[in-house]
Scaffold this motif. Sequence first.
Motif, short mmCIF file in Angstrom:
data_model
loop_
_atom_site.label_atom_id
_atom_site.label_comp_id
_atom_site.label_asym_id
_atom_site.label_seq_id
_atom_site.Cartn_x
_atom_site.Cartn_y
_atom_site.Cartn_z
N VAL A 39 0.86 -1.18 0.00
CA VAL A 39 0.00 0.00 0.00
C VAL A 39 0.89 1.23 0.00
N GLU A 40 0.74 2.05 -1.02
CA GLU A 40 1.55 3.27 -1.15
C GLU A 40 0.62 4.48 -1.17
N ASP A 41 0.65 5.26 -0.12
CA ASP A 41 -0.15 6.48 -0.09
C ASP A 41 0.32 7.34 1.07
N SER A 42 0.76 8.53 0.78
CA SER A 42 1.30 9.43 1.82
C SER A 42 0.21 9.96 2.73
N LYS A 47 0.91 2.64 10.16
CA LYS A 47 0.11 1.58 10.78
C LYS A 47 -1.11 1.25 9.94
N GLU A 48 -1.76 2.30 9.39
CA GLU A 48 -2.95 2.07 8.57
C GLU A 48 -2.58 1.33 7.29
N VAL A 129 -9.47 4.52 -4.95
CA VAL A 129 -8.36 3.58 -4.98
C VAL A 129 -7.90 3.31 -6.41
N ARG A 130 -6.58 3.12 -6.56
CA ARG A 130 -5.98 2.72 -7.83
C ARG A 130 -5.07 1.52 -7.56
N ARG A 151 -2.99 2.13 -4.20
CA ARG A 151 -2.97 3.53 -3.76
C ARG A 151 -4.41 3.92 -3.44
N PRO A 152 -4.80 3.82 -2.17
CA PRO A 152 -6.23 3.92 -1.83
C PRO A 152 -6.77 5.34 -1.64
N GLY A 153 -5.94 6.31 -1.35
CA GLY A 153 -6.47 7.61 -0.99
C GLY A 153 -6.97 7.59 0.44
N LYS A 154 -7.49 8.68 0.91
CA LYS A 154 -7.94 8.79 2.31
C LYS A 154 -9.28 8.10 2.49
N GLN A 155 -9.42 7.42 3.63
CA GLN A 155 -10.65 6.68 3.92
C GLN A 155 -11.78 7.63 4.29
N TYR A 156 -12.99 7.39 3.75
CA TYR A 156 -14.15 8.21 4.05
C TYR A 156 -14.74 7.83 5.41
N LYS A 157 -15.18 8.84 6.14
CA LYS A 157 -15.80 8.66 7.45
C LYS A 157 -17.29 9.01 7.39
#
Length: 769
Positions: A39-42, A47-48, A129-130, A151-157
């Motif tokens: 998983v690559e995403d800044s 941990k996530e 996500v890509r 590369r998922p991007g930020k998780q929606y809440k």
Amino acid sequence: MKTSLKYTLFFTLLFLYGCSNLKYLEEGEALYVGGKVKVEDSLLSRKERKNLEKELEPLLRPLPNKKFLGLRPKLYFYNIAGEPTKDKGFRYWLRNKVGEPPVLFSQVDLEYNESILQNYAENKGYFKVRTESDSTGTSRNRKVTAEYIVRPGKQYKIKSVKFPSDSSVLSKNIAQLQRRSRLKVGDAYSLDNIKDERERIDTRLKEKGYYYFSPDFILVQVDSTVGKQEVDLIVKVKSETPERSKKIYKINETYIYPNYSITTDSVVIDKSYAEKYKDLTIIDTIKTFNPRIYDRTLYFKKGDVYNRTDHNLSLNRLVNLGTFKFVKNEFRVSDSIDDALDAYYYLTPLPKKSIRVEVLGKTNSANYTGTELNVNWLNRNTFKGAELLTITAFGGMEVQVSGQNKGYNVFRFGGETSLIWPRFIAPFQFQSGSGFVPKTRALIGYEHQERQRLYTLNTFKGSFGYLWKENARKEHQLNLTEITYVSSGNVSAEYRAQIEGTDETPGNPSLARVIEKQLIFGPTYSYTYTNTMRRRRTNTFYYKGSIDLSATATGLIMGGNSDNPKQILGVPFSQFVKLENEFRHYLKLGNDSQLASRIIVGVGIPYGNSKELPFIKQFFIGGTNSIRAFRARSIGPGTYNPNVEESSFLPDQSGDLKLELNTEYRAKLFSIVHGALFVDAGNIWLMNDNENKAGARFSSKFIDELAVGAGAGLRFDLSFLVLRLDLAFPLRKPYLPEGDRWVIDKVRFGDPDWRKENLVFNLAIGYPF
């Protein structure tokens, strides 16, 4: 020694080379050895990212060949077996049952796995996500690994959750369920949580009478335009929901068919054969059962609002009566009353009378091997109230082929009669809120046991009590009275000589307790809790606690002491309190491995008429289901070690207190074969001093008096039974002098004398705990 080491290394390398499976691959093929997800995403924390990787990797397909200690033995067996010429025989079994075919890289669909990873991530709230994939490997080593980058991007809440607000009864009932919703503001969006919420709402509505409602009628709309990486969730009832699914139903009539055949396509109600009993209509032309059993078993009454709990509990109780082979149930909309259901129960009885014959084979670590024959006759509806009458006759023998007890064979025969009522027979009313029928049991039995060349024992027993379950995890058993009478006969001169001793050897007066007349009576109670049926849990438990009281009230009335014991019908009665607790813990380490542990603590306190517990109520330790490195019933009490001549038999050792600890690592090796490594420890002690058993009394030094053993074993899980083979050896012998009890440094597997004295082989059925 150096030469031996060289040969060991040589054969190890030869084995490792032999286990190489690449040479069996055809030209152009490559072995698939697994996939990795990165998983690559800044925008995500480290941990996530790691947690998401752990969730994604198990989704990859196909799975590579299984590895053990870095090797792939199942693939190796598949390869060396070759192509079998027929569908049976050793080669076919080795290739298809033990082995597994190679998983080739050509079987891997990278694009399919990409879509699986993307769907999973989106269902977890990563909406942008890509994914991409690639493979690594060389033509030289012919091993290929698939690599996936996500590369998922930020998780929606979840920003807000809205439940129905219109005025319909159904919407109001759904709105009342919001307080315990699985959808909570601030939590990450999850499709699984939405599905769980729909199931939860449906389950709660079923308790309110919505018989025809379904989770599919719940719609949860997702609005992702309300904010940055946030969603609103709107819970609605679908517009196409049928009208009957929006109604609350009550119970009208209940029809029961006690002699239903499952081959019948439909049932026609012939009211000329119908019998009314309270709110029930029973169609039973031959009056097989007393109608009161249905009234006691079924929870629904006329006019009750339908609910799923009573629905399931009624079915469970019918099944647990033990009288019916099949139980079928359905509800239909009533023809006479709106918004009402008629309940139909179709019951197929088991044969009223049957006979079962069992032949058992058994062995134990005392080198006794034997067989047993049981003949059971059952009457499942003795008095037309679903009572179960069981009459059992049994006979068996145990012989020792080799060992010190050779020739002291054990023969036993006897019978037992029990009657179980599916209710409490008591002056008080007992209502059970569970799906299990409370039961009353009465039992009488007799057993004749002959210990060849030593003595015979005749045992009479009887009991009356209750059994009931709170639920699937909690079970109670209360015997208001349990009576046991034991008398001996045909005591041999050899056995009496062991008791009294000779000029050359001292006697063992405690052996006289085995052949004493014993009268034990009083109440017993046990409680069992277990959640081991929940296989998905990492930690599961089992606990059983019991208490046994003998002659408490009788002792208060008659008095008596151990020096001048009171008698009933010429037999001194026993007085004691006995407590026993067993706790087991199962730690799931993986899909095919676990760590099982057990602690047993037991204490018996003799008083009044008794100085020690009666022999049949005392504790024993050692053997196939206990401390496996020691012969059955051979340890203790305390540091006591009986000095027995080789020409004589080995007596069983018993005590008033018991402490046992076991832990066992269990893992599946392949196919039906499982392996285990274990350590056992424990001992027994006496409550009071015994001049004939030095060191037997319990003291503050009990930890230093524990026997310890270790070993390894195989278990063959044949589905219908588990065959267990254990090989164990002692690590600590409590009967040795202080300072010399640990014998780890004396372990010599290569020494035949050590093996003969210390290795104990156990063959048993089932797991030890």
